[in-house]
Design an enzyme around this catalytic site. Structure first.
Site, PDB file in Angstrom:
ATOM      1  N   ASP A 285      77.198  51.065  18.122  1.00  0.00           N
ATOM      2  CA  ASP A 285      77.373  49.996  17.126  1.00  0.00           C
ATOM      3  C   ASP A 285      76.229  49.930  16.136  1.00  0.00           C
ATOM      4  OD1 ASP A 285      78.881  49.139  19.716  1.00  0.00           O
ATOM      5  OD2 ASP A 285      79.852  48.173  18.002  1.00  0.00           O
TER       6      ASP A 285
ATOM      7  N   ASN B  28      75.044  49.849  22.121  1.00  0.00           N
ATOM      8  CA  ASN B  28      76.478  50.109  22.359  1.00  0.00           C
ATOM      9  C   ASN B  28      76.968  49.086  23.382  1.00  0.00           C
ATOM     10  OD1 ASN B  28      78.890  51.658  21.861  1.00  0.00           O
ATOM     11  ND2 ASN B  28      78.658  52.565  23.884  1.00  0.00           N
TER      12      ASN B  28
HETATM   13  O1  MRU Z   1      83.043  44.951  21.366  1.00  0.00           O
HETATM   14  P1  MRU Z   1      83.637  46.188  20.800  1.00  0.00           P
HETATM   15  O2  MRU Z   1      84.902  46.607  21.470  1.00  0.00           O
HETATM   16  O3  MRU Z   1      83.763  46.118  19.291  1.00  0.00           O
HETATM   17  O4  MRU Z   1      82.567  47.319  21.109  1.00  0.00           O
HETATM   18  C1  MRU Z   1      82.828  48.619  20.689  1.00  0.00           C
HETATM   19  C2  MRU Z   1      81.815  49.583  21.138  1.00  0.00           C
HETATM   20  O5  MRU Z   1      80.821  49.246  21.736  1.00  0.00           O
HETATM   21  C3  MRU Z   1      82.019  51.018  20.729  1.00  0.00           C
HETATM   22  O6  MRU Z   1      81.512  51.893  21.690  1.00  0.00           O
HETATM   23  C4  MRU Z   1      81.271  51.256  19.406  1.00  0.00           C
HETATM   24  O7  MRU Z   1      81.671  50.320  18.448  1.00  0.00           O
HETATM   25  C5  MRU Z   1      81.516  52.606  18.863  1.00  0.00           C
HETATM   26  S1  MRU Z   1      83.171  52.778  18.271  1.00  0.00           S
HETATM   27  C6  MRU Z   1      83.359  54.262  17.539  1.00  0.00           C
END
Ligand code: MRU
Length: 357
Positions: free
Chosen positions: A245, A255
Site C-alpha cells: 500500500d 501492506n
Molecule cells: O485493506 P485492503 O484490502 O485495501 O488492503 C489491500 C492490501 O493490503 C494489498 O496487499 C495492497 O493494497 C496491494 S494491492 C495490489
C-alpha cells in the site's frame, strides 16, 4: 494477445458504463458477483471507505473516476459552484482511506490535469478529467503486466508461492501486482502453485485471492494466517510474493496486517520475500515506515464477520488494517522499471533516476 492472456483480462474491477462508474462489490464476493453504480465523488469515497473497492492501485483508479464523475455532475453549474463542488469532491476522496498512497498519487495527477485547463469550458474540463481517469486505469494494467514479466523471472518452475491479502486483478485495474506475477509466470510456462493466507479479519485471501485463482484454474491452497510458519518449517513454501500500500523512501513496506509476521517467518526459514510494487506506491516524501499512516478500522470486523458475532460482549478490540515490514526483511521490490534487490534509500532513488539495470 494470446487466448490465455485474454481470458486473464476478464475480471474488470472498475468499468465505465452508461456514463457512470461501475465497480464489483468486493464485500460480497465470492458468494455474489455484482457491479454497483457510482455517479459522484461522495459515492465513490463511500465505496472506498466501505471496501466495495479495495487494494492500493484500484483505490487510486476509483478516486480518479470519482473526480471525473464530480466534474461531469457539476459541468452545468456556474464556474464558482463547479470549483467548490470539485474541491469538496477532492476533500472527501482524500479522507476515504489513509494508508494506500496510490489514492493521493491519483488525486494529485487529477488535480494537475484540472489545473492545466482550469479556464476551459466546464464540459471540456469534465471530458479531459474522464479521459485522465481512464488513462490511469489503462496504464495500471500495462504496469502490472510489465511488473509481472519482471517478477516471473524470480520464480522457478514448480514453485509453491505464498501470498497474503489480495493483490490481484480485484486490487488493481487488472492482472494484479503479486497475483500478476503468478499469472505472468504461468504465461511464461512455469508451473506455479499459490498458497493463500486467508487474511483475517476482512478475509481478502479466502474470499478474493482464492476466487481469482479458482476462476483461472491456477492451483491454489487456502490456509489460515497462523499456518504459514508450520508450512515453511516443513519446506512447503518456496517464495513469498505480496503487494503493498505504501513503500517509504528507505524501502520499508506497508501492506495488509499480518504481512510483517510472514516476512519475519520467511527470513527465519531462508525463503525469499518479494514485494510487487508499482512506482505509484513508493512515497519518497516519507523517510521510513514509522511515518506511514496506519488505518485503524471498526471493531466489528474483528468481533465477527457480517452478521455473525463470535467474540465476548464488552471485549476491547484493536483493528490496525496494515503493518510495516522493515526493508531489511525484503529480498526485492518488483517494479515496472525492474527489480530492486535489497531495497534501501539509494537504490530506490536510483530507480526513480533510471539507474537500475
Ligand atoms: O485493506 P485492503 O484490502 O485495501 O488492503 C489491500 C492490501 O493490503 C494489498 O496487499 C495492497 O493494497 C496491494 S494491492 C495490489
Amino acid at each position: 494477445m494470446s487466448q490465455l492472456e485474454k481470458q486473464r483480462q476478464t475480471i474488470e474491477t472498475l468499468r465505465w458504463h452508461a456514463n457512470r462508474l461501475e465497480m464489483i462489490d468486493q464485500r460480497i464476493l465470492p458468494m455474489e458477483f455484482k457491479y454497483l453504480p457510482f455517479t459522484n465523488a461522495l459515492e465513490v469515497a463511500e465505496g472506498i471507505q466501505s471496501m466495495v473497492v479495495r487494494g492500493a492501485p484500484a483505490i487510486g483508479c476509483a478516486a480518479a473516476y470519482g473526480v471525473a464523475l464530480e466534474a461531469l455532475a457539476s459541468q452545468f453549474f456556474p464556474r464558482d459552484a463547479f470549483n467548490q463542488a470539485m474541491e469538496l469532491g477532492f476533500d472527501v476522496l482524500e479522507k476515504s482511506r489513509p494508508t494506500a498512497v496510490n489514492l493521493f498519487w491519483a488525486l494529485k495527477r487529477m488535480r494537475v490535469s484540472w489545473q492545466n485547463i482550469s479556464s476551459a469550458p466546464l464540459s471540456q474540463i469534465a471530458q479531459v478529467l474522464l479521459a485522465e481517469a481512464q488513462a490511469i486505469s489503462k496504464e495500471d494494467i500495462l504496469i502490472n503486466r510489465t511488473m509481472g514479466v519482471w517478477g516471473a523471472t524470480l520464480l522457478q518452475d514448480g514453485d509453491r508461492v505464498l501470498t497474503h491479502c489480495n493483490a490481484g486483478a480485484l486490487a488493481t485495474a487488472g492482472h494484479g501486482t503479486a497475483l500478476g506475477v503468478f499469472r505472468s509466470a504461468i504465461e511464461a510456462g512455469k508451473k506455479i502453485s499459490v498458497i493463500a493466507d486467508e487474511t483475517r479479519p476482512f478475509l481478502q485471501g479466502a474470499r478474493l485471492t482464492a476466487w481469482e485463482m479458482v476462476q483461472e484454474n491456477i492451483p491454489v491452497t487456502l490456509i489460515t494466517d497462523n499456518m504459514a510458519g508450520h508450512l515453511m518449517q516443513h519446506g512447503e513454501i518456496d517464495a513469498v510474493v505480496v503487494g503493498t500500500d505504501r513503500v517509504a523512501a528507505n524501502g520499508d513496506v506497508a501492506n495488509k496486517i499480518g504481512t510483517y509476521m510472514v516476512a519475519v517467518l520467511a527470513k527465519r526459514h531462508g525463503i525469499p520475500f518479494y514485494v510487487a510494487c508499482p512506482l505509484s506506491t513508493i512515497d519518497l516524501s516519507i523517510a521510513n515506515g514509522q511515518g506511514i499512516p496506519i488505518e485503524e478500522r471498526a471493531p466489528d470486523e474483528v468481533l465477527g464477520f457480517r452478521d455473525l458475532r463470535w467474540a465476548a460482549e464488552g471485549v476491547n478490540v484493536r483493528n490496525p488494517a496494515f503493518d510495516v515490514t522493515p526493508a531489511e526483511l525484503v529480498t526485492a521490490l518488483i517494479t515496472e522499471k525492474g527489480i530492486v534487490h535489497h531495497p534501501n534509500q539509494q537504490n530506490i532513488l536510483d530507480l526513480f533516476n533510471n539507474q537500475i539495470t
